[in-house]
Write an enzyme that holds these catalytic residues in place. Structure first.
Site, short mmCIF file in Angstrom:
data_model
loop_
_atom_site.label_atom_id
_atom_site.label_comp_id
_atom_site.label_asym_id
_atom_site.label_seq_id
_atom_site.Cartn_x
_atom_site.Cartn_y
_atom_site.Cartn_z
N HIS A 188 0.82 -1.22 0.00
CA HIS A 188 0.00 0.00 0.00
C HIS A 188 0.85 1.26 0.00
CE1 HIS A 188 -3.24 -2.84 0.53
NE2 HIS A 188 -3.95 -1.92 -0.06
N GLU A 429 -12.03 -10.73 -6.75
CA GLU A 429 -10.58 -10.79 -6.48
C GLU A 429 -10.14 -12.17 -6.00
OE1 GLU A 429 -9.62 -7.66 -3.68
OE2 GLU A 429 -11.44 -7.99 -2.54
N ASP A 453 -5.32 -8.59 -5.69
CA ASP A 453 -5.53 -9.85 -4.98
C ASP A 453 -5.81 -10.99 -5.94
OD1 ASP A 453 -5.12 -9.50 -2.20
OD2 ASP A 453 -6.86 -8.19 -2.13
N CYS A 500 -10.52 -2.25 -10.53
CA CYS A 500 -10.02 -1.23 -9.60
C CYS A 500 -8.65 -1.61 -9.04
CB CYS A 500 -11.03 -0.98 -8.48
SG CYS A 500 -11.30 -2.41 -7.44
C1 PEP Z 1 -7.25 -5.43 -5.29
O1 PEP Z 1 -7.07 -6.43 -4.60
O2 PEP Z 1 -6.97 -5.38 -6.51
C2 PEP Z 1 -7.79 -4.20 -4.69
C3 PEP Z 1 -8.16 -3.18 -5.44
O3 PEP Z 1 -7.88 -4.12 -3.34
P1 PEP Z 1 -6.62 -3.90 -2.35
O4 PEP Z 1 -5.43 -3.55 -3.22
O5 PEP Z 1 -6.99 -2.81 -1.43
O6 PEP Z 1 -6.51 -5.22 -1.72
MG MG Z 2 -7.98 -6.56 -2.63
#
Ligand code: PEP
Ligand code: MG
Length: 542
Positions: A188, A429, A453, A500
């Site tokens: 992140h 995901e 994910d 996303c």
């Molecule tokens: C993903 O897993 O692609 C996602 C958008 O969620 P995060 O990155 O917050 O796990």
């Molecule tokens: Mg995710």
């Protein structure tokens, strides 16, 4: 001059002073002192400094997340005035002749235990607050105020590693770039760098003890290099590159207010991903058509207790209102794995990415989920909000979610609280969700594919494991076929599908995504105009 290489997770160049980020829980040594009076004076100065820091944090939080969330910093200020607590530290310094850091640490532990043993839930929760103010005092005494982040000057953050709960507490306006020893491309921190459009390097073999706050550095996200104490020539070269980058950004600005349409007339929605109310500014600056992913769990990180319904309601409502009728898709709590908050008491797990996280916590602890749902449904009455659920693997989970949503509606009806039932979608995901996407499509309003994910679970690659970065291949045929399958299944049932995950912003794939028929791409705000450019240069008729 010290030149080191690492792996770039976001391009860009920056020249600026360094801040060495030190993790919060420092080892505190017991040291015998001779002069208790001067030790008490040091403590008093640390307390005054802490009060000033908390006041600043309060003012910042009021602006960014509203008064209700900011209140915790007022509570901390009050606790720092508590005579019992301060007397206990003074006494220990005087009677045991120990350093102020040690006295603050021991007193903090004792008081926190005392609170933890109380029956009242509110008082129990204050245990973490006492720990927090004691840690603040210790950091001030050690000259590590705010982990080194209290300077007013923006700087390059240099660290061993950074957790989401650490980055969430940073003042984004003061960050010029990130350089870390550990971390993975998909962490992140990398996502945050993309959001803020600043260079970031990971895997840089630095010795933090050789670095100090204020020293100059050049971070080059194109070459993956960082140079500490650069010579004049390098500084000039960096400034030249920064100028060129600025010019490129300036050119992209011409694409604002333009449509996301290909040369042959196919259009696609380009939305942005955010983690806090404060990020909406980046979304508006970059002219995104909406918010495709609001990672609501960031409201839960970097604090000592759950955000209340009111606090969440205010945050969601504020985002919806700031977006002025444009779509805002809020993802429900996706805590667990790398996103940890102590007060959830999740405990250690062998495989946290496969563990107790996201919707699993919400279904097992419905009170947490219901608080968030109440806030979301109430906020939906004030704007164009949609809700989506993370980490779905079965239709039964969606049924269980809908049952809880119904309970929440019933409660709101009974209390005559105004609300609106928003559009509801799921994140795709997990490979399981892909394989049953035909059935899921009948139940939900939309799909948003979380490729971060989905790649992790399909290729069996821990996205946090830096050793596996070379194996983490979101372009893998398996992933691309899954995206096609999910999109087709959505369309068969008259629903829409978007991406996303970070892959949505990969302009090497923009044409392929358009050909697949995706309806939306939700990307880091800094990528919106770049993806728009790629769409506008594509000709699907060829
Ligand atoms: C993903 O897993 O692609 C996602 C958008 O969620 P995060 O990155 O917050 O796990
Ligand atoms: Mg995710």
């Amino acid at each position: 001059m010290l030149k080191l290489s690492g792996k770039s997770v976001y391009k860009g160049v920056v020249l600026g002073p360094v801040t060495v980020f030190r993790p919060q829980d420092q080892l505190v040594k017991r040291t015998k002192i001779e002069d208790p009076q001067s030790e008490i004076l040091r403590l008093q100065e640390a307390v005054v400094h802490a009060q000033e820091q908390l006041k600043k944090l309060y003012d910042k939080a009021v602006k960014e997340v509203g008064e209700a969330s900011a209140a915790i910093f007022e509570v901390h200020q009050m606790m720092l005035e508590d005579e019992d607590y301060l007397d206990a530290i003074h006494n220990m310094i005087q009677t045991e002749l120990v350093n102020a850091e040690y006295a603050a640490a021991v007193t903090g532990d004792n008081f926190s235990q005392m609170f933890a043993d109380m029956d009242d839930d509110y008082m129990k929760a204050r245990a973490a607050d006492v720990k927090d103010i004691s840690n603040r005092l210790i950091r001030n005494l050690q000259g590590n105020a705010d982990n080194g982040l209290d300077s007013d000057e923006p700087s390059i953050i240099v660290a061993d590693d950074l957790s989401p709960s650490e980055t969430v507490q940073m003042d984004k306006e003061k960050i010029l770039g990130f350089v870390t020893i550990h971390g993975s491309t998909n962490s992140h921190t990398a996502i945050l760098a993309r959001m803020m459009n600043i260079p970031a390097l990971i895997g840089v073999p630095m010795n933090l003890d050789e670095l100090h706050n204020g020293m100059l550095a050049v971070v080059d996200g194109f070459s993956g290099e960082v140079v500490f104490e650069p010579d004049d020539q390098l500084r000039q070269a960096a400034q030249e590159k920064m100028k060129q980058e600025q010019e490129k950004l300036h050119l992209l600005q011409n694409l604002k207010d333009k449509e996301n349409v290909t040369l042959d007339g196919r259009s696609i929605k380009i939305y942005a991903n955010i983690g806090s109310v404060g990020d909406v500014g980046y979304v508006l600056e970059n002219d995104a058509g909406g918010i495709g992913l609001f990672r609501s769990e960031f409201l839960y990180l970097g604090r000592n207790d759950f955000p209340s319904e009111e606090e969440q309601f205010q945050a969601y409502k504020q985002v919806a209102q700031m977006m002025g009728g444009k779509k805002v898709i809020i993802r429900t709590l996706d805590i667990g794995a790398d996103k940890q908050a102590d007060y959830f008491n999740l405990g250690r797990e062998e495989n946290p990415a496969l563990g107790y996280r996201a919707i699993r916590i919400c279904l097992k602890q419905p009170e947490i989920f219901k608080t968030q749902l109440r806030a979301l449904l109430r906020a939906a009455a004030f704007g164009n909000i949609s809700v989506m659920y993370p980490m779905i693997t079965s239709t039964e989970e969606v049924t269980a979610i809908y049952d809880i949503v119904k309970e929440v509606q019933k409660e709101l009806d009974e209390n005559e609280t105004p609300y609106k039932l928003p559009e509801q979608g799921v994140m795709i995901e997990t490979p399981a969700a892909v394989m049953i996407s035909d059935e899921l499509a009948e139940m939900v309003d939309f799909f948003s594919i979380g490729t971060n994910d989905l790649t992790q679970y399909t290729l069996a690659i821990d996205r946090q494991n830096e050793k596996l970065d070379d194996f983490y291949k979101p372009h893998h045929k398996a992933i691309l076929r899954m995206i096609q399958m999910v999109t087709d299944n959505a369309h068969k049932h008259g629903k829409w599908a978007g991406i996303c995950g970070e892959l949505g912003a990969d302009t090497d794939l923009t044409e392929e995504f358009l050909r697949m028929g995706l309806d939306e791409l939700s990307v880091a705000p800094s990528m919106v105009l770049k993806v728009r450019k790629a769409v506008r240069e594509t000709d699907l008729s060829k």
